[in-house]
Design an enzyme around this catalytic site. Sequence first.
Site, mmCIF file in Angstrom:
data_model
loop_
_atom_site.group_PDB
_atom_site.id
_atom_site.type_symbol
_atom_site.label_atom_id
_atom_site.label_comp_id
_atom_site.label_asym_id
_atom_site.label_seq_id
_atom_site.Cartn_x
_atom_site.Cartn_y
_atom_site.Cartn_z
ATOM 1 N N LYS A 98 -15.499 -3.336 -3.531
ATOM 2 C CA LYS A 98 -15.310 -4.707 -3.463
ATOM 3 C C LYS A 98 -16.496 -5.232 -2.729
ATOM 4 C CE LYS A 98 -11.752 -4.119 -5.554
ATOM 5 N NZ LYS A 98 -10.028 -3.944 -5.066
ATOM 6 N N ASP A 148 -5.067 -3.368 5.128
ATOM 7 C CA ASP A 148 -5.797 -3.310 3.961
ATOM 8 C C ASP A 148 -7.073 -4.347 4.052
ATOM 9 O OD1 ASP A 148 -7.107 -3.081 1.516
ATOM 10 O OD2 ASP A 148 -5.173 -3.184 0.393
ATOM 11 N N TRP A 202 -1.543 -6.763 -3.770
ATOM 12 C CA TRP A 202 -1.911 -5.477 -3.409
ATOM 13 C C TRP A 202 -1.024 -4.949 -2.340
ATOM 14 C CZ3 TRP A 202 -4.571 -2.453 -5.982
ATOM 15 C CH2 TRP A 202 -5.537 -3.159 -6.956
HETATM 16 C C1 LIG Z 1 -9.033 -3.061 -5.010
HETATM 17 C C2 LIG Z 1 -8.011 -2.952 -4.128
HETATM 18 C C3 LIG Z 1 -7.146 -1.853 -3.846
HETATM 19 C C4 LIG Z 1 -7.138 -0.946 -4.706
HETATM 20 O O1 LIG Z 1 -8.570 -0.028 -4.686
HETATM 21 P P1 LIG Z 1 -8.789 1.083 -5.595
HETATM 22 O O2 LIG Z 1 -10.109 1.590 -5.061
HETATM 23 O O3 LIG Z 1 -8.784 0.693 -6.895
HETATM 24 O O4 LIG Z 1 -7.590 2.252 -5.267
HETATM 25 C C5 LIG Z 1 -6.210 -1.945 -2.853
HETATM 26 N N1 LIG Z 1 -6.165 -3.162 -1.900
HETATM 27 C C6 LIG Z 1 -7.131 -4.308 -2.111
HETATM 28 C C7 LIG Z 1 -6.898 -5.496 -1.094
HETATM 29 C C8 LIG Z 1 -8.014 -4.249 -3.180
HETATM 30 O O5 LIG Z 1 -8.740 -5.534 -3.433
#
Ligand SMILES: *Cc1c(COP(=O)(O)O)cnc(C)c1O
Length: 362
Positions: free
Chosen positions: A197, A173, A103
Amino acid sequence: MKYGRIYNFSAGPATMPEPVLEEIRDEMMNYRGSGMCVMEMSHRSKVYQQIIDEAEQDLRDLMNIPDNYKVLFIQGGATLQFAMIPMNLMKNGVACYVETGAWSKKAISEAKKYGDVHVVASSKDRNYSYIPNCDDLDIPDNADYVYICENETIHGVTWPKLPNTKGHILVSDQSSMFLSKPCNVSDYGLIYAGVQKNVGPAGMVVVIIREDLIRDDLDPKVPIYMSYKTHADNGSMYNTPNCWAIYCCGKVFKYLKSIGGLEAMYKMNLDKAKVMYDFLDSSKMFKGTVDKEFRSLMNIPFVTESAELDAKVVAATKEAGFDNLKGHKSVGGLRASVYNAMPKDGVEALVAFLKDYEAKNG
Ligand SMILES: *Cc1c(COP(=O)(O)O)cnc(C)c1O
């Protein structure tokens, strides 16, 4: 398990707290006397305004978000933030990124379109199985921010402590660890999390941004939707927001408050992850792939001696009623995502199954 539900170890979209799903079910046909479902409601209505206001306030309470931070609900998931962050925060056109897995890599390639990106540390040399030392990074004076992915969902690594940004703004993030433990918001300039998540349905991101980072002097070519100012000035309702996701997330925020907030959640998460890691440390057949110090509480990748055996175990778990344990192709093996909403019972049942599998096939 009620309703024929199974233990779902998906990395995202992921399992939700059952009491929240039940409340949503109960309000489906007629939300609190409004005569309609939340998904049928005008976002400009009084009743919806209360839903979004409460969601924001409950999140502020949970995370103790200081008044000089804005909370924004934006669409486009976490992925849109890979572009929005450099578009909005790169004043000097320079930013530092730490590369710790899939990511952060995606965020780096997107940011490179907008400016000069310095990858100041990386754990690529051992397939992202640890967090590099970030006590003394080579950060240029004019760097606009330092970016990290605080929990790498695919590689299962997390930061035991934040990097030394030497006074520069920290951007994080938190998608796959959001609300899994207490967070000192003032350590950051910007925190964001795709909600599917650890919080709610897919298609939305929560952005927590320090007010002074919201600019009104962006390149006029920046799409209106992609300026933080647009969302901040309009209470996350410049256009129709993801009303449904905001409603569901609001329920989860209230639920987390009701069980004791993030301290209590953190204790449960430590406890749950320990069941899995203790098993991996004692097993001969299964091995964790991450250095102990950097193991995620949320995403637990593990492998056997061969890809063939990995696949057999995945099939056996599925047969036994545990779903989504196949590891991501870049790590292989298996991965158990044990987010906030995964009960300890689920982890214990999985470990009992894997122990039995090992005893019979080891
Ligand atoms: C799933 C995830 C993303 C991307 O998320 P989307 O909503 O599919 O764009 C980005 N960063 C992390 C750490 C993730 O687990």
